[in-house]
Design a protein around this motif. Structure first.
Motif, mmCIF file in Angstrom:
data_model
loop_
_atom_site.group_PDB
_atom_site.id
_atom_site.type_symbol
_atom_site.label_atom_id
_atom_site.label_comp_id
_atom_site.label_asym_id
_atom_site.label_seq_id
_atom_site.Cartn_x
_atom_site.Cartn_y
_atom_site.Cartn_z
ATOM 1 N N GLN A 38 43.807 40.985 36.938
ATOM 2 C CA GLN A 38 44.531 40.898 38.206
ATOM 3 C C GLN A 38 44.214 39.581 38.903
ATOM 4 O O GLN A 38 43.047 39.263 39.150
ATOM 5 C CB GLN A 38 44.168 42.075 39.121
ATOM 6 C CG GLN A 38 45.001 42.121 40.398
ATOM 7 C CD GLN A 38 44.716 43.358 41.239
ATOM 8 O OE1 GLN A 38 43.614 43.893 41.225
ATOM 9 N NE2 GLN A 38 45.724 43.825 41.962
ATOM 10 N N GLY A 41 46.901 38.636 44.941
ATOM 11 C CA GLY A 41 48.273 38.851 45.385
ATOM 12 C C GLY A 41 49.199 39.417 44.334
ATOM 13 O O GLY A 41 50.405 39.555 44.576
ATOM 14 N N LYS A 42 48.662 39.763 43.180
ATOM 15 C CA LYS A 42 49.481 40.312 42.091
ATOM 16 C C LYS A 42 48.972 41.688 41.698
ATOM 17 O O LYS A 42 47.833 42.048 41.983
ATOM 18 C CB LYS A 42 49.414 39.396 40.860
ATOM 19 C CG LYS A 42 49.931 37.997 41.096
ATOM 20 C CD LYS A 42 51.432 37.992 41.281
ATOM 21 C CE LYS A 42 51.964 36.571 41.374
ATOM 22 N NZ LYS A 42 53.438 36.562 41.596
ATOM 23 N N GLY A 43 49.829 42.446 41.024
ATOM 24 C CA GLY A 43 49.381 43.710 40.481
ATOM 25 C C GLY A 43 48.611 43.491 39.189
ATOM 26 O O GLY A 43 48.696 42.424 38.576
ATOM 27 N N PRO A 44 47.851 44.487 38.759
ATOM 28 C CA PRO A 44 47.122 44.366 37.481
ATOM 29 C C PRO A 44 48.094 44.227 36.321
ATOM 30 O O PRO A 44 49.163 44.845 36.321
ATOM 31 C CB PRO A 44 46.345 45.688 37.400
ATOM 32 C CG PRO A 44 46.353 46.250 38.780
ATOM 33 C CD PRO A 44 47.607 45.783 39.418
#
Lengths: 113, 113
Positions: A38, A41-44
């Motif tokens: 991850q 600011g991003k999803g996994p």
């Protein structure tokens, strides 16, 4: 209680070095063990995964080692690069009646030049 | 198809207000999941749909939380009477029935003030 314990909490590795992150679980019903990466600011994002009938799986620079008797598994990142700097989560999944992933608390990896 | 889409990306709300988040999964994925992630922690499972049926809910999903997936396509997660403890990243993921690997969206960051 379904738990996945992850260590270390943070890791600093020099460029070109090997990053190693460890996880341990208790529930023997878990039958799928993914690792997620991850960025802020991003999803996994799914990185690599293993099933307990395999002791090792390698994809490029990423390797999972699995020890079923010890209920432990680890992620090795070979030739670590600054672009690998992210938070890594191990997880475990039991398809038997439940479809939820149980995540570790994460390891923040920093690869320094 | 560009992956799992979540809207809004950020939401600031006053305590006591209701909020609703939307998730658009990958079009051919029939499973949809909601997770919550707080700072420094791994994602925690909230609920899961297979097509339009909500098949599993976590104890974390209090009466103030409700999720729907009408027609088995997009999903909404509503939080009523928000509390400061609801501040978190709400992640949506989707997968095929035969696939253990999730694809996560970038999440909705909720801040309750």
């Amino acid at each position: 209680q379904q738990q996945v314990k992850q260590s270390p909490q943070s890791l600093i590795v020099q460029k070109g070095g090997i990053s190693i992150i460890n996880c341990a679980y208790e529930n023997t019903a878990f039958d799928y063990f993914p690792w997620y990466q991850q960025f802020p600011g991003k999803g996994p994002a799914l990185l690599i995964a293993i099933r307990p009938d395999v002791s090792e799986k390698k994809e490029g620079r990423f390797t999972i080692s699995f020890n079923k008797s010890a209920k432990q598994f680890s992620l090795h990142i070979m030739d670590s690069q600054p672009g690998d700097s992210a938070t890594y989560f191990c997880a475990a999944y039991s398809g038997a009646g439940s479809y939820q992933l149980t995540f570790g608390k994460g390891t923040k990896l920093s690869v320094i030049p | 198809d560009t992956g799992v889409s979540q809207d809004p990306r950020h939401k600031i709300t006053k305590r006591g207000q209701n909020v609703t988040f939307r998730c658009d999964p990958i079009s051919e994925h029939n499973r949809l999941y909601w997770y919550r992630q707080t700072l420094g922690q791994g994602p925690e499972f909230l609920t899961y749909f297979q097509n339009e049926a909500q098949l599993e809910k976590s104890r974390l999903l209090s009466d103030r939380f409700s999720a729907e997936r009408p027609k088995g396509s997009f999903s909404t997660l509503e939080i009523q009477r928000t509390e400061q403890g609801d501040s978190a990243m709400y992640l949506c993921a989707s997968s095929l029935v035969q696939d253990y690997g999730y694809t996560f969206g970038s999440g909705t960051r909720l801040t309750v003030v």
